[in-house]
Every structure is written in C-alpha cells, then in structure tokens.
Write an enzyme that holds these catalytic residues in place. Structure first.
Site, PDB file in Angstrom:
ATOM      1  N   GLY A 397       0.804  -1.209   0.000  1.00  0.00           N
ATOM      2  CA  GLY A 397       0.000   0.000   0.000  1.00  0.00           C
ATOM      3  C   GLY A 397       0.841   1.266   0.000  1.00  0.00           C
ATOM      4  O   GLY A 397       2.042   1.242  -0.270  1.00  0.00           O
ATOM      5  N   ARG A 399       2.110   3.100   2.362  1.00  0.00           N
ATOM      6  CA  ARG A 399       3.313   3.090   3.197  1.00  0.00           C
ATOM      7  C   ARG A 399       4.417   2.290   2.523  1.00  0.00           C
ATOM      8  O   ARG A 399       5.579   2.687   2.529  1.00  0.00           O
ATOM      9  CB  ARG A 399       3.027   2.528   4.592  1.00  0.00           C
ATOM     10  CG  ARG A 399       4.223   2.681   5.551  1.00  0.00           C
ATOM     11  CD  ARG A 399       3.955   2.116   6.939  1.00  0.00           C
ATOM     12  NE  ARG A 399       5.001   2.495   7.880  1.00  0.00           N
ATOM     13  CZ  ARG A 399       6.142   1.819   8.055  1.00  0.00           C
ATOM     14  NH1 ARG A 399       6.386   0.736   7.342  1.00  0.00           N
ATOM     15  NH2 ARG A 399       7.041   2.225   8.931  1.00  0.00           N
ATOM     16  N   CYS A 400       4.055   1.150   1.933  1.00  0.00           N
ATOM     17  CA  CYS A 400       5.045   0.310   1.259  1.00  0.00           C
ATOM     18  C   CYS A 400       5.733   1.060   0.119  1.00  0.00           C
ATOM     19  O   CYS A 400       6.904   0.828  -0.176  1.00  0.00           O
ATOM     20  CB  CYS A 400       4.387  -0.943   0.692  1.00  0.00           C
ATOM     21  SG  CYS A 400       3.710  -2.068   1.925  1.00  0.00           S
ATOM     22  N   MET A 401       5.002   1.942  -0.550  1.00  0.00           N
ATOM     23  CA  MET A 401       5.531   2.617  -1.737  1.00  0.00           C
ATOM     24  C   MET A 401       6.353   3.855  -1.411  1.00  0.00           C
ATOM     25  O   MET A 401       6.745   4.595  -2.331  1.00  0.00           O
ATOM     26  CB  MET A 401       4.374   3.016  -2.666  1.00  0.00           C
ATOM     27  CG  MET A 401       3.654   1.846  -3.280  1.00  0.00           C
ATOM     28  SD  MET A 401       2.537   2.341  -4.616  1.00  0.00           S
ATOM     29  CE  MET A 401       1.374   3.403  -3.731  1.00  0.00           C
TER      30      MET A 401
END
Length: 409
Positions: A397, A399-401
């Site tokens: 999501g 945050r991951c990106m």
C-alpha cells in the site's frame, strides 16, 4: 542540514523516496509471477498514472519527492570510477556466475552513455532478444528450454519501504527475505556511500551482507527512543537482535532505548508488520483483527553490564502494551474493515491497514478499501484516497511505496 531524520511515523513528512514503476513490469510473465512475488501482471501505463497521482498528492501536501533512479544516476555521474565496480557487483548478484555471460551483460550495460538510462535498464532486467544471438559452448545451453530473460527484472522496486529503513539519522540497509528482492538494496548501499549529498552522512545501522533477513515494512519509528519491529515472514528474530546490538553498542548517534518486537503470523497476507498495523495519530493505530489471537510482544533493551540485550515478553492487551511504552494514558485502535470479519480479510489483502501518515491524523490510503476508509473518516481522520487498482497487485500500500527521508522534529 538533515540528510536523514526520521524519528516518527506521524510527524509532518518533508522528504520521501519513491520509485516510479518502469519497464521491469513489462518483463513479468505468468510463469515468473510467483518467483517475482506478484499475484498478477499490472498494466504499466495505468500503474505509472496511479504512481504519478501518489507523487502529486505528496507534493500537494508540501512533501519533497525524490526518486531512487535519479539518486543512483547522480551517484554514478559524480563518481564515474565506481561504475565498473557497480556493474560487476550487480551482474554477480543477478545470479550470473559464468565469465561469458558476465562479459556479455557488462558489455551491453556499458553501451549506455546516460547513467539514468543505465540504472533503469538494471532495474528492468535484460532479455535474450535485447542481447541478440549468443554463441556459447555450454552444455546447459544445449539442453535447456528457451528462456526469455538473461537477467531478471526487479518489479518490486516501487515498494521503496523495504530495501532499507530510515531510523533516526541512519539507514538500516537490509538483507532481504528473497533472492528476487535482495539485489534491490545495492542502490541504497551505493547512494549512501557515494552520492554527493549522502556520502559520509548516513550511518548504516545493519548491513546488506548480514546473514539474517529484515525488511523496512517491519520497521516503525514511534519516537526517537522507541522502535517497533515485526517478526514476520520477511524479518527474522535474529535480525532484530543483531540490529539491537549494533544500534545499542556501535552507533554513537543512536537514541533508541527500546525495541518492541511484534511476533505476527508468518504468511504472505501478513508479510510485514505494516500490512497489519500502522500508526495514524499520536495515540491511534490501524490494525488487522487477524493478528490478535497469536500476537506476542517482546521488549528489547540494552544490558550494558554484559554488553548484550535484555528480552522480556509483555502480556496483556495490545492497547495496554502500546500505552505503557508510549507513555500515554490510553491509545485508540481502529480495526481494518471496521470490525466486520469478511471486510477485514478482504480489505487487509488490499492493504487497508497499510496507511502512510503524512501529518498527525492525515493519512493516504487506497481508495478501494471503502469500509475501512469510511470508518476512519467517521472517526475524524483526514483520509486522502489514492485510486490505484494496478499498483496493489504487488501486495503493498501507500506506506510500502514510500520511504521517508525527513520528517519534522
């Protein structure tokens, strides 16, 4: 000047590292999806449009956006003498172990005169078609089925959260869980050692050559003295203990006094702590109810007399444990799916718990998680929805990106 300064998950985000999805997604095939950790093949054009919307949201909220591919190209521009070393290392780590193929790839990469084009090609992978006809005297080439790829792509790179983690003024440069992704950390290693802005200013708090694997999606900065780390599919308990030892005893600028280790179920759905748990305000967190039955929490602190660590398990409810270590009277927990079991499973799979907080109470989320988003809005959060149906097939999501480089103190 703040080269890296991250001591919080929620304080206003000032500078962030992204990678715009590139031609590496074009080298995904149905046969390589599992190996390359994807569930489907994204539409590159739409994925880029979605990622550009993400970057625009950040810029519109006062965040400086820098790109991994640009920083690496600037590193090679500033130090042309390291290009040969970088290529030799990159090719070897791409599982190319014969001198013939190594030379073929190196000659191919050396044809690129623009370093950004070179960096993007290392990320995209190399096909046999691009190289042209190859004459070898290898038995394996006589019996092997035809392969499309000489060097695998790195399609997970747009999840910049994982190859390293910003902690305080340093970077935890990781040993990653899969061979597929471990090459990704080479860029951060070179940037922090050689880039004109970062060289000599960013201590490596872990080390990509460490034996135990750890990934940035499991590392949450709570404050300058408190760090949360997940024990997950992608991060080993041994790695957390090794990181604690290095931070407590080898990093002079370290201010972390306690690491809370959260033991979550080992599964692809819960691959990182931030897929099931993120902070969204001073006293508030989103979480996936599916972790609660088996969750264990351990506090790791320094044992100065023995030059070792103390490890203590804490019992009780998650909100009580969080409040205790954060020095709060209480915390608020908001379940993914608003407490509905089916919605929770469905929306956690689509990263309903993976929020990027850009200021206290102001969060970026995927638009498709309607139940969770409505619930958060009703509870007073400023929810910015990103329409991104292609990006999410890589299982990550907002945050991951994103990898924060600077947050306000």
């Amino acid at each position: 000047m703040a080269y890296i300064n991250v001591t919080s998950e929620i304080k206003p985000l000032k500078k962030v590292l992204l990678h715009r999805p590139g031609e590496e997604l074009l080298n995904l095939t149905p046969n390589t999806l599992s190996e390359l950790l994807f569930d489907d093949i994204p539409d590159l054009v739409k994925a880029q449009e979605e990622h550009d919307r993400f970057a625009k949201i950040l810029r519109d909220n006062g965040v400086e956006v820098v790109y991994l591919e640009d920083l690496m190209a600037e590193t090679l521009d500033a130090h042309p003498e390291i290009k040969e070393q970088f290529l030799d290392q990159f090719i070897s780590e791409g599982n190319i172990h014969t001198d013939t193929y190594h030379k073929i790839l190196k000659d191919y990469f050396n044809k690129f005169t623009n370093n950004k084009d070179l960096v993007l090609k290392t990320m995209a992978g190399v096909t046999f078609k691009e190289i042209g006809k190859i004459e070898t005297n290898f038995l394996v080439d006589e019996i092997s089925a035809e392969s499309y790829l000489l060097l695998n792509p790195m399609p997970n790179l747009y999840f910049t959260r994982d190859p390293f983690a910003s902690v305080g003024n340093g970077a935890v440069i990781n040993r990653m869980y899969s061979v597929t992704r471990n090459r990704e950390t080479i860029y951060a290693d070179y940037i922090f050692r050689y880039h004109p802005e970062y060289a000599g200013n960013v201590p490596d708090l872990y080390g990509r050559n460490n034996h135990f694997h750890i990934e940035g999606g499991d590392v949450l900065n709570v404050n300058e003295k408190l760090l949360f780390i997940g024990i997950s599919q992608r991060t080993q308990a041994d790695a957390i203990q090794a990181l604690a030892m290095k931070m407590f005893y080898e990093n002079e600028g370290n201010k972390v006094e306690t690491i809370l280790a959260f033991n979550i179920p080992n599964s692809r759905a819960f691959m990182h702590l931030d897929t099931v748990f993120t902070q969204i305000d001073y006293d508030a967190f989103t979480y996936h109810p599916g972790i609660m039955d088996t969750l264990q929490v351990f506090a790791i602190t320094a044992d100065r007399e023995k030059r070792d660590v103390k490890i203590e398990e804490y019992q009780g409810s998650l909100d009580e444990i969080l409040a205790k270590f954060m020095g709060l009277e209480k915390v608020r927990l908001f379940p993914c799916g608003a407490g509905d079991a089916i919605a929770a499973e469905r929306e956690q799979w689509n990263d309903g718990s993976n929020t990027l907080t850009i200021a206290p109470g102001k969060i970026i989320v995927y638009k498709r998680n309607h139940v969770t988003n409505k619930y958060l809005k009703e509870n007073g959060f400023d929810v910015i929805e990103l329409d991104a149906d292609n990006l999410c097939v890589g299982r990550g999501g907002p945050r991951c990106m994103s990898m924060p480089l600077v947050r306000e103190d």
